[in-house]
Design a protein around this motif. Sequence first.
Motif, mmCIF file in Angstrom:
data_model
loop_
_atom_site.group_PDB
_atom_site.id
_atom_site.type_symbol
_atom_site.label_atom_id
_atom_site.label_comp_id
_atom_site.label_asym_id
_atom_site.label_seq_id
_atom_site.Cartn_x
_atom_site.Cartn_y
_atom_site.Cartn_z
ATOM 1 N N ALA A 53 0.824 -1.245 0.078
ATOM 2 C CA ALA A 53 0.131 0.053 -0.129
ATOM 3 C C ALA A 53 0.810 1.240 -0.024
ATOM 4 N N ASN A 56 0.892 3.796 -2.880
ATOM 5 C CA ASN A 56 -0.291 4.527 -3.312
ATOM 6 C C ASN A 56 -0.406 5.927 -2.434
ATOM 7 N N LEU A 76 -8.292 6.398 -0.904
ATOM 8 C CA LEU A 76 -7.401 5.240 -0.743
ATOM 9 C C LEU A 76 -8.290 4.296 0.190
ATOM 10 N N ASP A 80 -5.882 -0.586 -1.390
ATOM 11 C CA ASP A 80 -5.299 0.707 -1.814
ATOM 12 C C ASP A 80 -4.569 1.400 -0.461
#
Length: 104
Positions: A53, A56, A76, A80
């Motif tokens: 993650a 991201n 998010l 994600d």
Amino acid sequence: IDAMFRDSTWDPDGTEAVVHEYQIAARADAATGVLLSVRAQPRVLPYTECQEAAPNASCMVGTALQLMRTEVLDRLRASDCCTHLNDGLRSLAEVPVLAASLPA
């Protein structure tokens, strides 16, 4: 901006065990408060998904810092973002408050 998020627990004998840890390095425009760059560096994490993650975090570039608490939640989601990375990124909303308290 150099921010650190650490989630830890303590054993009965007083030994700390780190569960989640991210370091967040970011830059924001001083005049507008808009996030110019952000990088999350995974440290101690329990699951592979947490480490995956981290890249991201860059999705938040272009966001006004004061909106980070809501925008992170909107952008998010699910895989994600790790919950703890989410918390670390949302804390950047307080950077303008902290910066305003610095001596001129």
